[in-house]
Design a protein around this motif. Structure first.
Motif, mmCIF file in Angstrom:
data_model
loop_
_atom_site.group_PDB
_atom_site.id
_atom_site.type_symbol
_atom_site.label_atom_id
_atom_site.label_comp_id
_atom_site.label_asym_id
_atom_site.label_seq_id
_atom_site.Cartn_x
_atom_site.Cartn_y
_atom_site.Cartn_z
ATOM 1 N N LEU A 181 8.306 -0.452 4.530
ATOM 2 C CA LEU A 181 8.107 -1.974 3.623
ATOM 3 C C LEU A 181 7.362 -3.112 4.779
ATOM 4 O O LEU A 181 6.421 -3.784 4.770
ATOM 5 C CB LEU A 181 9.329 -3.138 2.824
ATOM 6 C CG LEU A 181 9.252 -3.687 1.979
ATOM 7 C CD1 LEU A 181 8.066 -3.557 1.531
ATOM 8 C CD2 LEU A 181 10.580 -4.315 1.515
ATOM 9 N N PHE A 182 8.435 -3.167 5.536
ATOM 10 C CA PHE A 182 7.834 -4.728 6.780
ATOM 11 C C PHE A 182 7.169 -3.714 7.522
ATOM 12 O O PHE A 182 6.503 -5.242 8.246
ATOM 13 C CB PHE A 182 9.229 -5.036 6.859
ATOM 14 C CG PHE A 182 10.196 -5.786 6.015
ATOM 15 C CD1 PHE A 182 9.896 -7.043 4.949
ATOM 16 C CD2 PHE A 182 11.551 -5.970 5.747
ATOM 17 C CE1 PHE A 182 10.205 -7.629 4.453
ATOM 18 C CE2 PHE A 182 12.484 -6.687 5.276
ATOM 19 C CZ PHE A 182 11.559 -7.024 4.044
ATOM 20 N N GLU A 183 6.612 -2.641 8.587
ATOM 21 C CA GLU A 183 5.805 -2.353 9.188
ATOM 22 C C GLU A 183 6.548 -3.465 10.699
ATOM 23 O O GLU A 183 6.380 -3.797 11.246
ATOM 24 C CB GLU A 183 4.905 -2.689 8.740
ATOM 25 C CG GLU A 183 3.988 -1.289 7.260
ATOM 26 C CD GLU A 183 3.004 -1.666 7.674
ATOM 27 O OE1 GLU A 183 1.599 -0.441 7.662
ATOM 28 O OE2 GLU A 183 2.708 -2.567 7.330
ATOM 29 N N ALA A 184 8.030 -2.938 10.449
ATOM 30 C CA ALA A 184 8.552 -3.880 11.260
ATOM 31 C C ALA A 184 8.404 -3.510 13.182
ATOM 32 O O ALA A 184 8.031 -5.077 14.072
ATOM 33 C CB ALA A 184 10.098 -4.387 11.934
ATOM 34 N N GLN A 196 2.011 -11.442 -2.479
ATOM 35 C CA GLN A 196 0.538 -12.398 -1.597
ATOM 36 C C GLN A 196 0.768 -12.058 0.314
ATOM 37 O O GLN A 196 0.873 -13.038 0.534
ATOM 38 C CB GLN A 196 1.638 -13.553 -2.085
ATOM 39 C CG GLN A 196 1.189 -14.220 -3.435
ATOM 40 C CD GLN A 196 2.052 -15.757 -3.532
ATOM 41 O OE1 GLN A 196 3.289 -15.366 -3.003
ATOM 42 N NE2 GLN A 196 1.398 -16.656 -4.241
ATOM 43 N N PHE A 197 2.066 -10.914 0.438
ATOM 44 C CA PHE A 197 2.303 -10.897 1.661
ATOM 45 C C PHE A 197 1.891 -8.998 1.511
ATOM 46 O O PHE A 197 1.818 -8.727 2.740
ATOM 47 C CB PHE A 197 3.354 -10.629 1.745
ATOM 48 C CG PHE A 197 4.102 -12.185 1.912
ATOM 49 C CD1 PHE A 197 2.897 -13.281 2.841
ATOM 50 C CD2 PHE A 197 4.159 -13.146 0.741
ATOM 51 C CE1 PHE A 197 4.054 -14.701 2.859
ATOM 52 C CE2 PHE A 197 4.791 -14.773 1.076
ATOM 53 C CZ PHE A 197 4.535 -14.852 1.713
ATOM 54 N N SER A 198 1.089 -8.929 1.201
ATOM 55 C CA SER A 198 0.316 -7.634 1.555
ATOM 56 C C SER A 198 1.592 -6.908 1.562
ATOM 57 O O SER A 198 1.781 -5.344 1.833
ATOM 58 C CB SER A 198 -0.265 -6.783 2.049
ATOM 59 O OG SER A 198 -1.728 -8.424 2.605
ATOM 60 N N LEU A 199 2.825 -6.356 0.503
ATOM 61 C CA LEU A 199 3.863 -5.827 0.470
ATOM 62 C C LEU A 199 4.057 -4.579 -0.516
ATOM 63 O O LEU A 199 5.238 -4.048 -0.112
ATOM 64 C CB LEU A 199 5.184 -5.965 0.981
ATOM 65 C CG LEU A 199 5.369 -7.170 1.944
ATOM 66 C CD1 LEU A 199 6.508 -8.494 1.988
ATOM 67 C CD2 LEU A 199 5.500 -6.358 3.606
ATOM 68 N N VAL A 200 2.978 -5.138 -1.348
ATOM 69 C CA VAL A 200 2.818 -3.836 -3.171
ATOM 70 C C VAL A 200 3.049 -2.805 -2.423
ATOM 71 O O VAL A 200 4.192 -1.765 -2.744
ATOM 72 C CB VAL A 200 1.674 -4.270 -3.820
ATOM 73 C CG1 VAL A 200 1.980 -3.744 -5.072
ATOM 74 C CG2 VAL A 200 2.385 -5.522 -4.290
ATOM 75 N N ASP A 201 2.014 -2.456 -1.552
ATOM 76 C CA ASP A 201 2.132 -0.877 -1.480
ATOM 77 C C ASP A 201 3.405 -0.376 -0.875
ATOM 78 O O ASP A 201 3.684 1.461 -0.878
ATOM 79 C CB ASP A 201 0.765 -0.490 -0.479
ATOM 80 C CG ASP A 201 -0.274 -0.374 -0.591
ATOM 81 O OD1 ASP A 201 -0.531 -0.454 -2.070
ATOM 82 O OD2 ASP A 201 -1.385 -1.164 0.046
#
Length: 201
Positions: free
Chosen positions: A92-95, A166-171
């Motif tokens: 999700l976050f690709e931290a 809004q933060f490109s996190l849907v994928d």
């Protein structure tokens, strides 16, 4: 030392002391503070579940000018399930690429500094949230309470709503959904905070 000279020295000292006090900044007491977020998931048969999660590592500071900065370590999401923590961080976050979420805002410090212990103010402001390489303006509603000593309680009046789209996190949310075998995971995420801030001299 003559009286007029002594009076001028005393007056200057008091002015300097007041200025230092007025300009003192706030830092977070992390042991007494919490930053939480909720997820809403739906099973394939339509049953929905709301779960509470937290970030274990984050920092907050308000400088002399009232500029608030909150930094959240995205690798510190605690969902209560270790494998899910790992998936949230990586999928999700690709931290690894985007380690921090940063919120900035501006507070009216002169108004807050004259509060007495027990006083409460409601503060509405616009925060700039940078997350996953995107920056969006979000409304933030806070309740600020002066505690005893040089301590303030700052908490959300209502959760801050973060829209994953809004933060490109849907994928990333879809990936989590598929890995968990769910029907859906909501893209609207409520975030709430309870922060104890301590004044630094």
């Amino acid at each position: 030392m003559r009286y007029p000279t002594a009076l001028r020295v005393l007056t200057a000292s008091l002015i300097m002391s007041t200025a230092v006090s007025a300009q003192a900044s706030w830092t977070l007491d992390s042991d007494a503070s919490q930053l939480n977020f909720q997820s809403t998931k739906m099973s394939k048969d339509g049953a929905s579940t709301v779960e509470q999660h937290a970030f274990d590592s984050w920092r907050a500071r308000v400088n002399d000018a009232g500029q608030l900065s909150v930094e959240i370590d995205l690798d510190s999401a605690d969902t209560g399930i270790e494998i899910r923590d790992q998936r949230v961080s990586e999928k999700l976050f690709e931290a690894g690429d985007y380690p921090l979420a940063v919120l900035t805002a501006s507070l009216d410090m002169p108004t807050l500094k004259v509060m007495e212990p027990g006083d409460t103010q409601h503060v509405s402001l616009e925060g700039q949230l940078t997350l996953h390489d995107s920056t969006q303006t979000l409304p933030v509603s806070l309740q600020v309470t002066r505690l005893q000593g040089e301590r303030w309680l700052v908490q959300t009046d209502a959760p801050v709503m973060v829209d994953a789209s809004q933060f490109s996190l849907v994928d990333g949310i879809r990936t989590l959904r598929d890995l968990a075998g769910l029907g859906n995971i909501a893209t609207q995420v409520p975030v709430s905070v309870k922060a104890i801030m301590t004044q630094e001299d």
